[in-house]
Design an enzyme around this catalytic site. Structure first.
Site, mmCIF file in Angstrom:
data_model
loop_
_atom_site.group_PDB
_atom_site.id
_atom_site.type_symbol
_atom_site.label_atom_id
_atom_site.label_comp_id
_atom_site.label_asym_id
_atom_site.label_seq_id
_atom_site.Cartn_x
_atom_site.Cartn_y
_atom_site.Cartn_z
ATOM 1 N NE ARG A 1 -10.966 -9.657 -1.775
ATOM 2 C CZ ARG A 1 -11.114 -8.700 -2.709
ATOM 3 N NH1 ARG A 1 -11.610 -8.951 -3.867
ATOM 4 N NH2 ARG A 1 -11.175 -7.479 -2.292
ATOM 5 C CE LYS B 1 -3.861 -1.642 2.528
ATOM 6 N NZ LYS B 1 -4.767 -1.609 1.755
HETATM 7 N N1 BES Z 1 -8.026 -3.571 4.402
HETATM 8 C C1 BES Z 1 -8.103 -3.279 3.245
HETATM 9 C C2 BES Z 1 -9.474 -2.442 2.665
HETATM 10 C C3 BES Z 1 -9.541 -1.255 3.338
HETATM 11 C C4 BES Z 1 -9.206 -0.300 2.734
HETATM 12 C C5 BES Z 1 -10.050 -0.934 4.733
HETATM 13 C C6 BES Z 1 -9.236 1.149 3.089
HETATM 14 C C7 BES Z 1 -10.142 0.384 5.046
HETATM 15 C C8 BES Z 1 -9.561 1.337 4.492
HETATM 16 C C9 BES Z 1 -8.225 -4.551 2.034
HETATM 17 O O1 BES Z 1 -7.287 -5.599 2.681
HETATM 18 C C10 BES Z 1 -7.717 -3.971 0.787
HETATM 19 O O2 BES Z 1 -6.590 -3.719 0.677
HETATM 20 N N2 BES Z 1 -8.675 -4.200 -0.136
HETATM 21 C C11 BES Z 1 -7.995 -3.797 -1.487
HETATM 22 C C12 BES Z 1 -8.567 -4.732 -2.222
HETATM 23 C C13 BES Z 1 -8.167 -4.491 -3.715
HETATM 24 C C14 BES Z 1 -6.517 -5.012 -4.023
HETATM 25 C C15 BES Z 1 -8.953 -5.511 -4.677
HETATM 26 C C16 BES Z 1 -8.532 -2.208 -1.854
HETATM 27 O O3 BES Z 1 -9.757 -2.167 -1.296
HETATM 28 O O4 BES Z 1 -8.014 -1.459 -2.223
HETATM 29 ZN ZN ZN Z 2 -5.382 -5.385 2.044
#
Ligand code: BES
Ligand code: ZN
Ligand code: ZN
Length: 478
Positions: free
Chosen positions: A329, A255
């Site tokens: 997931r 990230k």
């Molecule tokens: N934990 C994150 C989702 C999230 C993002 C929660 C911002 C709270 C605030 C999750 O594991 C994630 O990173 N999801 C990705 C999925 C994508 C790679 C398909 C996302 O939402 O960007």
């Molecule tokens: Zn994630």
């Protein structure tokens, strides 16, 4: 803090007094001759929602805070929580250790919730706290006996504060090992059954979707299951399943660093499943409950899972891991399969699953998915009642098409562009629940508040506890 009931004659100090915008008193304070807006002029106070006015030395109180509730016909119970929040903040500003809130008996539970929630402040990481006198006692001033309402509100809000307090712990404190301890403490306190599957046991069971996520971390992975009323086989069994990523760096699909600290909240689902358990055990609700969650970090390293890796899940379906940041997931896939094996009559999962859910619904409503229309309606109604509101999103087969695998059975993301990715994430989970009745709550937008809220300080919200308890309670009655 203690919350109890007082009648007006006994109350002293600070009184918060609600008015609708017609100026009539809501609670009989001065029965003999009701005075519009306690005698204030329309310029001083008009009873509009959230408006306040301070009166000194009125009716023998040190201070009386008039609180506006707006038009009576538009009243919602959450306004009572907001009023309680204003009461706590006003008392704190005066460094008072107690406060009285006048209300109708039917509002007593919500007022209590607001009082308890607003008085939680995370000060445990400060070496010195100056200028803060915590509230010790709050009194609900209403007619009739509101003892049961106050007790229920207190239990629910305290369970929510318990979630907030654990969730505020950063990843160096709330390690996966520490989270297992939180669960063990809860099991001991409420005599719950507990099972902890560590990495060796997960490997024996071939829970490779969980293990793949854990692979880059030097810490453990644990699938924890707590059971309440385990031996009461004649009672219905419900399962609350949580995502417990103690820190989500994204892994190799790392990230951006801006805001990454908030990924300590990626364990919210798991913490809420503990909070629901605490409330249900204290309320002694008449059903069996499993709280099942997986905890691990999601980290990049030389041993981390890589984009393109293919893992075989506990269910047997193969997963192409195209983005290691879509890890929630993956751990939920094996966790849901495991919970479904116990044949609960309903399984509710909570997960900070997708950033796209925040794009779709902002930080107001929870994204809700279900394979059962009747249950979806019950969850929706619970959301309106508890003000932990949900909005149902679809699970059409066209979205499932988007996660069909090329080499494996399913991919862990839809399109690279992220189109509909809250929904494709839910469709991915659906692949692992089988025939079990299931609700998925995407709580990504509501796990914490970034600025002050009427009754929640900035930080972790613990949202989901009151929603899920209300829902299970109603389901068990039907
Ligand atoms: N934990 C994150 C989702 C999230 C993002 C929660 C911002 C709270 C605030 C999750 O594991 C994630 O990173 N999801 C990705 C999925 C994508 C790679 C398909 C996302 O939402 O960007
Ligand atoms: Zn994630
Ligand atoms: Zn995550």
């Amino acid at each position: 803090m203690i919350v109890s009931q007082k009648n007006l004659q006994e109350a002293k100090g600070i009184l918060v007094l609600p008015f609708f915008d017609d100026g009539k008193q809501v609670v009989s304070v001065y029965d003999d001759k009701p005075i519009r807006f306690a005698g204030l002029s329309k310029d001083e106070f008009d009873g509009k929602l959230g408006k306040t006015a301070i009166m000194n030395d009125k009716f023998g109180f040190r201070k009386v805070l008039l609180y506006g509730l707006g038009p009576e016909k538009e009243f919602q119970l959450d306004f009572a929580r907001e009023m309680a929040g204003a009461a706590v903040r006003y008392a704190l500003s005066l460094k008072s250790k107690d406060v009285n809130v006048a209300c109708k008996k039917e509002w007593a539970q919500s007022v209590t919730e607001g009082l308890v929630l607003a008085s939680y402040k995370c000060i445990k990481f400060k070496s010195k706290v100056e200028d803060y006198v915590p509230l010790e006692r709050a009194y609900v001033v209403s007619s009739g006996n509101a003892k049961a309402e106050i007790e229920k509100g207190f239990i629910l809000a305290s369970a929510q504060n318990y979630v907030r307090d654990m969730n505020e712990n950063p990843a160096n404190i709330a390690t996966p090992e520490k989270v297992v301890e939180y669960a063990k403490d809860l099991a001991k306190q409420y005599r719950l059954d507990i099972e902890v599957l560590d990495k060796d046991k997960l490997a024996k069971k071939k829970m490779n979707a969980i293990l793949g996520v854990n692979q880059g971390s030097v810490k453990g992975a644990y699938l924890v299951t707590l059971t309440y009323n385990a031996d009461k086989r004649n009672l219905p069994l419900y399962a609350v399943v949580g995502k417990g990523i103690t820190f989500d760096s994204g892994g190799i699909s790392i990230k951006p660093s801006k805001g990454m600290d908030s990924m300590k909240y990626d364990k919210t689902g798991a913490m809420v499943s503990l909070g629901v358990m605490k409330a249900v055990a204290e309320l002694k609700l008449p059903f069996r409950l499993m709280s099942t969650f997986t905890v691990t970090e999601n980290m990049p390293s030389g041993s981390a899972q890589k984009p393109g890796d293919i893992v075989t899940s506990y269910l047997g379906k193969t997963i192409e891991v195209l983005n290691t940041d879509a890890e929630g997931r993956l751990i939920l896939a094996d966790t849901l399969t495991y919970a479904a094996e116990k044949k609960p009559s309903l399984m509710i999962d909570l997960a900070t699953l997708t950033g796209a859910c925040i794009v779709a619904l902002g930080r107001v409503r929870i994204g809700m998915f279900s394979n059962d229309d009747r249950i979806a309606k019950i969850v929706y109604d619970s959301g309106e009642r508890t003000y932990e509101k949900v909005w149902r999103l679809p699970l059409d087969k066209e979205y499932s098409e988007m996660i069909k695998g090329d080499l494996g059975d399913v991919r862990n993301i839809g399109s690279e562009s992220g189109e509909g990715s809250t929904i494709t994430a839910a469709c991915f989970l659906k692949e692992f629940v089988g025939e079990t009745k299931w609700v998925h709550l995407d709580i990504a937008g509501v796990d914490h508040v970034t600025s002050s809220h009427p009754y929640l300080d900035k930080g972790a919200t613990g949202i989901g506890v009151r929603l899920v308890v209300d829902c299970l309670e109603n389901l068990a009655k039907k």
